[in-house]
Motif scaffolding. Structure first.
Motif, PDB file in Angstrom:
ATOM      1  N   GLU A   1     -26.132 -36.019 -77.182  1.00  0.00           N
ATOM      2  CA  GLU A   1     -25.556 -36.416 -78.465  1.00  0.00           C
ATOM      3  C   GLU A   1     -25.150 -37.887 -78.465  1.00  0.00           C
ATOM      4  O   GLU A   1     -25.220 -38.561 -79.496  1.00  0.00           O
ATOM      5  CB  GLU A   1     -24.342 -35.546 -78.777  1.00  0.00           C
ATOM      6  CG  GLU A   1     -24.692 -34.097 -79.089  1.00  0.00           C
ATOM      7  CD  GLU A   1     -23.473 -33.246 -79.376  1.00  0.00           C
ATOM      8  OE1 GLU A   1     -22.376 -33.590 -78.883  1.00  0.00           O
ATOM      9  OE2 GLU A   1     -23.609 -32.242 -80.092  1.00  0.00           O
ATOM     10  N   ALA A   2     -24.726 -38.391 -77.301  1.00  0.00           N
ATOM     11  CA  ALA A   2     -24.285 -39.782 -77.212  1.00  0.00           C
ATOM     12  C   ALA A   2     -25.448 -40.752 -77.065  1.00  0.00           C
ATOM     13  O   ALA A   2     -25.244 -41.975 -77.113  1.00  0.00           O
ATOM     14  CB  ALA A   2     -23.325 -39.936 -76.029  1.00  0.00           C
ATOM     15  N   GLY A   3     -26.657 -40.241 -76.897  1.00  0.00           N
ATOM     16  CA  GLY A   3     -27.821 -41.111 -76.765  1.00  0.00           C
ATOM     17  C   GLY A   3     -28.037 -41.639 -75.373  1.00  0.00           C
ATOM     18  O   GLY A   3     -28.734 -42.640 -75.180  1.00  0.00           O
ATOM     19  N   LEU A   4     -27.451 -40.983 -74.363  1.00  0.00           N
ATOM     20  CA  LEU A   4     -27.612 -41.432 -72.986  1.00  0.00           C
ATOM     21  C   LEU A   4     -28.896 -40.955 -72.340  1.00  0.00           C
ATOM     22  O   LEU A   4     -29.316 -41.494 -71.319  1.00  0.00           O
ATOM     23  CB  LEU A   4     -26.426 -40.963 -72.137  1.00  0.00           C
ATOM     24  CG  LEU A   4     -25.055 -41.566 -72.461  1.00  0.00           C
ATOM     25  CD1 LEU A   4     -24.007 -40.991 -71.524  1.00  0.00           C
ATOM     26  CD2 LEU A   4     -25.092 -43.084 -72.353  1.00  0.00           C
TER      27      LEU A   4
ATOM     28  N   PRO B   1     -32.855 -40.620 -72.096  1.00  0.00           N
ATOM     29  CA  PRO B   1     -33.995 -41.392 -72.604  1.00  0.00           C
ATOM     30  C   PRO B   1     -34.678 -40.697 -73.767  1.00  0.00           C
ATOM     31  O   PRO B   1     -34.930 -39.494 -73.744  1.00  0.00           O
ATOM     32  CB  PRO B   1     -34.925 -41.465 -71.370  1.00  0.00           C
ATOM     33  CG  PRO B   1     -33.991 -41.383 -70.214  1.00  0.00           C
ATOM     34  CD  PRO B   1     -32.900 -40.437 -70.639  1.00  0.00           C
ATOM     35  N   GLY B   2     -34.936 -41.492 -74.816  1.00  0.00           N
ATOM     36  CA  GLY B   2     -35.620 -40.955 -75.982  1.00  0.00           C
ATOM     37  C   GLY B   2     -34.702 -40.422 -77.053  1.00  0.00           C
ATOM     38  O   GLY B   2     -35.156 -39.947 -78.091  1.00  0.00           O
ATOM     39  N   THR B   3     -33.362 -40.501 -76.843  1.00  0.00           N
ATOM     40  CA  THR B   3     -32.430 -39.960 -77.828  1.00  0.00           C
ATOM     41  C   THR B   3     -31.657 -41.038 -78.564  1.00  0.00           C
ATOM     42  O   THR B   3     -30.751 -40.733 -79.329  1.00  0.00           O
ATOM     43  CB  THR B   3     -31.417 -39.002 -77.157  1.00  0.00           C
ATOM     44  OG1 THR B   3     -30.649 -39.726 -76.179  1.00  0.00           O
ATOM     45  CG2 THR B   3     -32.135 -37.862 -76.487  1.00  0.00           C
ATOM     46  N   GLY B   4     -32.004 -42.291 -78.347  1.00  0.00           N
ATOM     47  CA  GLY B   4     -31.335 -43.331 -79.121  1.00  0.00           C
ATOM     48  C   GLY B   4     -30.667 -44.347 -78.225  1.00  0.00           C
ATOM     49  O   GLY B   4     -30.706 -44.261 -77.005  1.00  0.00           O
ATOM     50  N   PRO B   5     -30.024 -45.360 -78.829  1.00  0.00           N
ATOM     51  CA  PRO B   5     -29.381 -46.421 -78.050  1.00  0.00           C
ATOM     52  C   PRO B   5     -28.234 -45.902 -77.232  1.00  0.00           C
ATOM     53  O   PRO B   5     -27.513 -45.015 -77.671  1.00  0.00           O
ATOM     54  CB  PRO B   5     -28.891 -47.411 -79.122  1.00  0.00           C
ATOM     55  CG  PRO B   5     -28.723 -46.560 -80.346  1.00  0.00           C
ATOM     56  CD  PRO B   5     -29.822 -45.522 -80.273  1.00  0.00           C
ATOM     57  N   GLN B   6     -28.048 -46.449 -76.051  1.00  0.00           N
ATOM     58  CA  GLN B   6     -26.965 -46.034 -75.181  1.00  0.00           C
ATOM     59  C   GLN B   6     -25.683 -46.761 -75.545  1.00  0.00           C
ATOM     60  O   GLN B   6     -25.686 -47.831 -76.136  1.00  0.00           O
ATOM     61  CB  GLN B   6     -27.306 -46.321 -73.707  1.00  0.00           C
ATOM     62  CG  GLN B   6     -28.480 -45.505 -73.216  1.00  0.00           C
ATOM     63  CD  GLN B   6     -28.620 -45.582 -71.718  1.00  0.00           C
ATOM     64  OE1 GLN B   6     -27.747 -46.091 -71.045  1.00  0.00           O
ATOM     65  NE2 GLN B   6     -29.705 -45.094 -71.191  1.00  0.00           N
ATOM     66  N   GLN B   7     -24.576 -46.129 -75.155  1.00  0.00           N
ATOM     67  CA  GLN B   7     -23.274 -46.766 -75.341  1.00  0.00           C
ATOM     68  C   GLN B   7     -23.191 -47.999 -74.491  1.00  0.00           C
ATOM     69  O   GLN B   7     -23.443 -47.963 -73.299  1.00  0.00           O
ATOM     70  CB  GLN B   7     -22.163 -45.776 -74.949  1.00  0.00           C
ATOM     71  CG  GLN B   7     -20.768 -46.352 -74.980  1.00  0.00           C
ATOM     72  CD  GLN B   7     -20.238 -46.431 -76.402  1.00  0.00           C
ATOM     73  OE1 GLN B   7     -20.868 -45.909 -77.306  1.00  0.00           O
ATOM     74  NE2 GLN B   7     -19.131 -47.096 -76.569  1.00  0.00           N
ATOM     75  N   PRO B   8     -22.835 -49.155 -75.021  1.00  0.00           N
ATOM     76  CA  PRO B   8     -22.775 -50.384 -74.206  1.00  0.00           C
ATOM     77  C   PRO B   8     -21.643 -50.307 -73.190  1.00  0.00           C
ATOM     78  O   PRO B   8     -20.688 -49.587 -73.373  1.00  0.00           O
ATOM     79  CB  PRO B   8     -22.539 -51.473 -75.253  1.00  0.00           C
ATOM     80  CG  PRO B   8     -21.870 -50.778 -76.410  1.00  0.00           C
ATOM     81  CD  PRO B   8     -22.447 -49.402 -76.431  1.00  0.00           C
TER      82      PRO B   8
END
Length: 223
Positions: free
Chosen positions: A211-214, A216-223
């Motif tokens: 859900e957090a995009g961590l 690969p392929g699920t969206g940008p990661q939290q900086p």
């Protein structure tokens, strides 16, 4: 050797599952149970590496047995084996502390892969179950992503990296090899992550990572 407790109220199903597990040189069925109550008592005696539970059993169903096992036998991983793939069963099983979910109608190799994964400290969802979970998560994903990213914000960059690898389904050994650290270090990271995120197990952590995009392929990661 991976020691397995097999619990199912149907003797023929137990025989079939036992035969599949016996085909693997690294897996041994050390005990069987015909209902959830017996499964909990037997697990407390044998302390297996993996408790393989049917969901629908008499006296105590697999979902409640899973929750009790997580309380009384925390070192035994729990994997659910069932003919049911409805979302409510999946959600309840994962909430009860199960680390894996395999359908009886699935490929026997999924069963073996699942047992090995959860015994190694990982998580495993059969492809059919994974599709159900991801489809369910797709609705309202943007709102959940913002909430998930807020939850992981306190994690260090290294902890977020480990969480992303957990979300990708890697075992502790795989993560250790990927990060060039010893497996004990990974176990420490995972324990810290579960505590800081206040989640029960790796499956819940993996869903949060998705859900957090961590992953690969699920969206940008939290900086």
């Amino acid at each position: 050797m991976i020691r397995v407790l097999l619990a199912d109220d149907e003797a023929m199903i137990r025989a079939g599952v036992r035969a599949i597990l016996a085909s693997a040189a690294d897996i041994e069925v050390v005990a069987e149970a015909a209902d959830g109550h017996e499964a909990v008592e037997t697990a407390q005696r044998h302390r297996p590496d993996v408790c393989l539970l049917d969901i629908r059993m008499p006296r105590l169903d697999g979902l409640r047995a899973a929750a009790e096992l997580r309380r009384t036998c925390p070192d035994s991983a729990v994997m659910m084996l069932t003919t049911f793939s409805e979302d409510e069963y999946i959600a309840t099983a994962l909430g009860s502390g199960a680390a894996g979910f395999v359908l009886k109608s699935g490929d026997p190799m999924e069963l073996l892969a699942g047992v090995r994964a959860v015994a190694d400290g990982g998580a495993y969802l059969s492809p059919t179950v994974a599709r159900h979970v991801l489809t369910h998560m797709a609705g309202g994903q943007l709102g959940r992503r913002a909430g998930a990213q807020a939850r992981i914000a306190p994690l260090t960059p290294r902890e977020r990296e480990v969480l992303g690898l957990v979300g990708a389904g890697l075992s502790n050994a795989d993560i250790a090899a990927r990060l060039h650290v010893v497996e004990g270090t990974v176990k420490t990271y995972v324990s810290q992550i579960l505590a800081r995120l206040q989640v029960r197990n790796r499956v819940q952590a993996a869903i949060l990572a998705y859900e957090a995009g961590l992953v690969p392929g699920t969206g940008p990661q939290q900086p």
